[in-house]
Design a protein around this motif. Structure first.
Motif, PDB file in Angstrom:
ATOM      1  N   VAL A 106       1.507  -0.586  -0.607  1.00 19.51           N
ATOM      2  CA  VAL A 106       1.405  -2.026  -0.622  1.00 19.51           C
ATOM      3  C   VAL A 106       1.456  -2.034  -2.081  1.00 19.51           C
ATOM      4  N   PHE A 107       1.186  -1.697  -2.872  1.00 22.22           N
ATOM      5  CA  PHE A 107       1.224  -2.191  -4.407  1.00 22.22           C
ATOM      6  C   PHE A 107       2.841  -2.684  -5.267  1.00 22.22           C
ATOM      7  N   ALA A 158       5.341  -5.294  -5.984  1.00 17.67           N
ATOM      8  CA  ALA A 158       5.971  -5.049  -7.325  1.00 17.67           C
ATOM      9  C   ALA A 158       7.116  -5.026  -7.381  1.00 17.67           C
ATOM     10  N   SER A 159       7.880  -4.498  -6.448  1.00 13.43           N
ATOM     11  CA  SER A 159       9.201  -4.682  -6.472  1.00 13.43           C
ATOM     12  C   SER A 159       9.428  -6.054  -6.034  1.00 13.43           C
ATOM     13  N   GLY A 160       9.086  -6.495  -5.024  1.00 17.51           N
ATOM     14  CA  GLY A 160       9.682  -8.039  -5.051  1.00 17.51           C
ATOM     15  C   GLY A 160       9.680  -9.012  -5.851  1.00 17.51           C
ATOM     16  N   SER A 161       7.985  -8.729  -6.719  1.00 18.71           N
ATOM     17  CA  SER A 161       7.593  -9.828  -7.635  1.00 18.71           C
ATOM     18  C   SER A 161       8.468  -9.433  -8.988  1.00 18.71           C
ATOM     19  N   LEU A 162       8.949  -8.472  -9.195  1.00 17.66           N
ATOM     20  CA  LEU A 162      10.020  -7.838 -10.335  1.00 17.66           C
ATOM     21  C   LEU A 162      11.646  -8.640  -9.997  1.00 17.66           C
ATOM     22  N   ASN A 175      -7.505   9.412   2.324  1.00 14.15           N
ATOM     23  CA  ASN A 175      -7.670   9.891   1.687  1.00 14.15           C
ATOM     24  C   ASN A 175      -5.902   9.503   1.834  1.00 14.15           C
ATOM     25  N   SER A 176      -5.139   9.131   3.703  1.00  6.76           N
ATOM     26  CA  SER A 176      -4.208   8.253   3.839  1.00  6.76           C
ATOM     27  C   SER A 176      -4.475   7.004   3.856  1.00  6.76           C
ATOM     28  N   ALA A 177      -5.721   6.394   3.340  1.00  5.09           N
ATOM     29  CA  ALA A 177      -5.157   4.770   3.336  1.00  5.09           C
ATOM     30  C   ALA A 177      -5.341   4.540   1.506  1.00  5.09           C
ATOM     31  N   THR A 178      -5.438   5.210   0.607  1.00  2.87           N
ATOM     32  CA  THR A 178      -5.813   5.545  -0.691  1.00  2.87           C
ATOM     33  C   THR A 178      -3.677   5.681  -0.904  1.00  2.87           C
ATOM     34  N   PHE A 179      -2.809   6.487  -0.692  1.00  2.00           N
ATOM     35  CA  PHE A 179      -1.680   5.871  -0.611  1.00  2.00           C
ATOM     36  C   PHE A 179      -0.585   5.087   0.135  1.00  2.00           C
ATOM     37  N   TRP A 180      -1.930   4.675   1.282  1.00  4.03           N
ATOM     38  CA  TRP A 180      -1.390   3.006   1.579  1.00  4.03           C
ATOM     39  C   TRP A 180      -1.042   2.703   1.200  1.00  4.03           C
ATOM     40  N   VAL A 181      -2.106   2.315   0.628  1.00  2.00           N
ATOM     41  CA  VAL A 181      -2.626   1.184  -0.420  1.00  2.00           C
ATOM     42  C   VAL A 181      -2.333   0.724  -2.205  1.00  2.00           C
ATOM     43  N   LEU A 182      -1.539   2.389  -2.313  1.00  2.00           N
ATOM     44  CA  LEU A 182      -0.415   2.230  -3.157  1.00  2.00           C
ATOM     45  C   LEU A 182       0.497   2.058  -2.923  1.00  2.00           C
TER      46      LEU A 182
END
Length: 732
Positions: A710-711, A715-719, A701-708
């Motif tokens: 990080v994505f 994505a913010s930095g790349s854009l 549960n918790s790791a799912t939201f942390w992975v998202l």
């Protein structure tokens, strides 16, 4: 003719007032019933706990359970504690040692284990029936029905005293606020009554335990351990701050928390006296009572806000001037229609994820199948957009809209057949098709009846109605779920759809002036060729992959799917889950209206998209901590905060993202770019529940939201680093 129109408007207004005030009545009744039932249960549990302590003291001295004499005297105070208690049983193994009555009741059961020094030797069972509690609430709320009638009469009187159309809005506001305030007072009075009953129950326990001193005349000085007994009882009831026992106006025993403040406690003190000069004073923690009161007021504030969105959207129709143009009238009619059709689906939001998980398990599937149920809805939605867009160009828009409402309502009804997996799958797909049909038809009406003077206002209708409908539906559905049951919510959604089908008939018939050339196949091929061309444009793909699709995935995969089902697994109530979801919609509704003018002033969209992704990363990181917290109250608080932040993030994205893709791909036709983008971003809707569901199973549960999280940070930095508008778009 003018007089007939005015009378018709007045009758419709009175009917709307009656329905609106009845909705407030139902909301208040359900809240009062739920709170009073909980207070009754707490009073019974307190009395039962005292009986358990007394019995276990005897058992610990070596007396077998079946040899304890006078069980009726020990257990009868439980029956006196609250009218909801219908039976008491003492069971040892398969043998029933004591039963208060031989009658049979349909009731819920509380089972308390009884132990001696070494092991469990039996159990104490208390049977509770909500019939008597419901009867008490019904008696208290009966006068509120007369208040509805008086309010309707007041509304009619105020309208008849004025010739201005705006009086409808003013009169409705007066009676709506008055009814809301009256219901809040009634619920507060019932809460105080329940608190008094609880204090009486606790005083009976204390009197029973100290009966040798209070009733038999034994000198209190010769009895030891009374303060310790009161302390143990107070510690078993966290909300009690002090207990004082007086005999003949003399304090004989007292227990209080450290740092007790008598001035504050006087607000929450309940002295209970008897005919023999004994008095037991129960004082509750003011902070505990204040937190409970704030929770009640919070529930009402959110629920009444939801009711207000619906009611005031309709009453504005009656407040319009006779000089309004047809375009203004149609846009005013479209707004409540779209709002309530969104509400029809969102009524089920607090209960649907857990219900679909249960359906999957009942049919021999694992809980991961729940994500596919959600995916089918968005597959139906996405697949219908292009065909329905074609239909509204060839057929009467009103008929297309009515067909969508019928399909969506039928999908709600099919959900009631939980034993048939195929019907549940079909129901979600049909609901998606129906909601897409409604969306496209409403959009067609908005485009037909808007021009340069009101285009911004018209475009804002969809954003407002989606979020306002979600706020209203999630809050009301969560509250009514316990009262109506899950199937009752599905039936209510279908009924709302039926009413909107009737209401859609007030819209004008819109038959196209001329048939569009070409077939649906030609339109599809044109769309695919346009998509293929845009997929080769780097700026378009960056926006789609880094912003568009991920944002829609978070909406379906996190907000609609993961958060409700995971909070339900933590034991969070449906009402609290609904309020968590409403926080998201409130934030989107507030921020979207503020960001669009800001974008127009600054003339740049990239900063808003990057900021939206960054804020989304923060919200997901916050959400990951929810499932590390054991206390459900703190979990709800953090989840609500994270949903507010998520709504803030999506508010920054929803408004400028289409403008961004058009500006950065300005060598292409703007309308084709916007249409293609809206079509492709639906992939996020389709994939959201599947991707998040798979992550939950793989990493937890918790790791799912942390992975998202990080994505979205990447994505913010790349854009920000790599996205550049085209030269033409930059100069525009």
């Amino acid at each position: 003719m003018q007089t007939l129109r005015q009378h018709s408007r007045l009758i419709l207004g009175a009917l709307l007032v009656f329905v609106s005030l009845s909705l407030i009545f139902v909301v208040g009744y359900a809240q009062a019933l739920k709170g009073y039932q909980q207070q009754s249960r707490d009073a019974v549990l307190a009395q039962t706990e005292a009986a358990r302590i007394g019995l276990e003291q005897i058992l610990s001295s070596g007396v077998p359970l079946q040899d304890i004499a006078g069980l009726e005297k020990v257990l009868s105070p439980i029956v006196d504690a609250d009218r909801s208690v219908v039976d008491i049983r003492v069971i040892s193994g398969q043998q029933e040692l004591y039963r208060y009555t031989t009658d049979n009741f349909e009731a819920s059961r509380i089972s308390i284990p009884l132990r001696n020094k070494f092991t469990q030797v039996g159990s104490l069972e208390v049977l509770l029936s909500d019939v008597e509690v419901t009867k008490a609430i019904n008696e208290s709320f009966a006068p509120m029905a007369w208040l509805i009638a008086i309010s309707v009469a007041l509304f009619v009187f105020m309208v008849l005293q004025s010739q201005q159309a705006k009086i409808y809005f003013t009169a409705f506001g007066v009676v709506f606020i008055a009814m809301s305030f009256s219901v809040i007072l009634m619920v507060g009075a019932l809460y105080k009554s329940g608190l008094e009953n609880k204090a009486n129950s606790m005083a009976n326990i204390v009197t029973h335990r100290l009966s040798p001193v209070l009733n038999l005349g034994i000198d209190p000085e010769r009895v030891s351990g009374m303060d310790e007994m009161l302390a143990s009882f107070r510690q078993a009831n966290d909300e009690v701050s002090s207990i004082t026992v007086e005999h003949q106006s003399q304090v004989i025993a007292r227990s209080a928390t450290d740092g007790e403040m008598m001035g504050a406690e006087s607000v929450a003190q309940f002295p209970i006296s008897d005919s023999m000069g004994n008095q037991v004073t129960i004082s509750f923690h003011p902070k505990v009572l204040l937190s409970q009161l704030i929770n009640i007021l919070k529930n009402f504030a959110i629920l009444f806000a939801g009711c207000a969105f619906i009611c005031f959207a309709f009453i504005r129709l009656l407040s319009r001037s006779d000089n309004d143009s047809q375009a203004e009238v149609v846009l005013a009619q479209v707004k409540p229609l779209l709002l309530v059709t969104v509400l029809m689906e969102s009524l089920m939001a607090p209960v649907l994820p857990q219900y679909l998980a249960d359906v999957a398990l009942a049919n021999g599937l694992d809980a991961g199948w729940t994500s596919y149920f959600f995916t089918l809805y968005f597959v139906g939605f996405a697949c219908s957009l292009l065909p329905v867009s074609r239909l509204v160009e060839q057929f009467d828009i009103r008929r297309v809209l009515a067909s969508g409402i019928v399909l969506s309502s039928f999908g709600c009804l099919l959900l009631m057949y939980e034993e048939y997996l195929a019907l549940i799958l079909l129901a979600r797909f049909i609901s998606g098709v129906g909601q897409a049909t409604i969306f496209v038809a409403i959009q067609a009406y908005i485009l037909r009846f808007s021009d340069k003077t009101n285009k911004t206002q018209a475009a804002g209708i969809i954003v407002f109605c989606f979020n306002a409908g979600f706020i209203s539906g999630a809050g009301i559905g969560a509250l009514l779920a316990d009262a109506l049951g899950i199937n009752g919510i599905f039936l209510l959604s279908a009924l709302v759809g039926g009413l909107m089908f009737v209401f859609s008939m007030v819209l004008p018939s819109m038959v196209p002036d001329k048939q569009m050339g070409g077939s649906l196949r030609d339109s599809l091929q044109s769309m695919l060729s346009g998509c293929a061309a845009l997929l080769r444009v780097p700026s378009f793909m960056r926006t789609m992959v880094l912003v568009g699709i991920p944002t829609k995935m978070m909406l379906t995969g996190v907000v609609f799917f993961a958060v409700p089902i995971l909070l339900s697994e933590k034991g969070v109530t449906k009402e609290s889950i609904g309020q968590v979801l409403m926080a998201y919609a409130f934030a989107v509704l507030f921020v979207s209206g503020k960001v669009a003018p800001m974008i127009d002033r600054i003339g740049s969209t990239k900063w808003a998209l990057c900021l939206g992704n960054l804020i989304a990363s923060i919200s997901l990181a916050m959400l990951g901590t929810v499932f590390l917290v054991q206390d459900s109250a703190y979990a709800v608080l953090i989840a609500t905060g994270s949903m507010l932040v998520m709504g803030l993030a999506h508010g920054f994205v929803n408004a400028p993202v289409v403008t961004h893709v058009v500006n950065t791909t300005s060598d292409n036709d703007a309308n084709m770019v916007a249409t293609t983008y809206r079509f492709l971003e639906r992939l996020g809707h389709v994939l959201g529940a599947i991707v998040v569901g798979q992550l939950l199973m793989l990493v937890g549960n918790s790791a799912t939201f942390w992975v998202l999280s990080v994505f979205f940070l990447v994505a913010s930095g790349s854009l920000w680093l790599f996205d550049r508008p085209s030269k033409q778009g930059a100069s525009a």
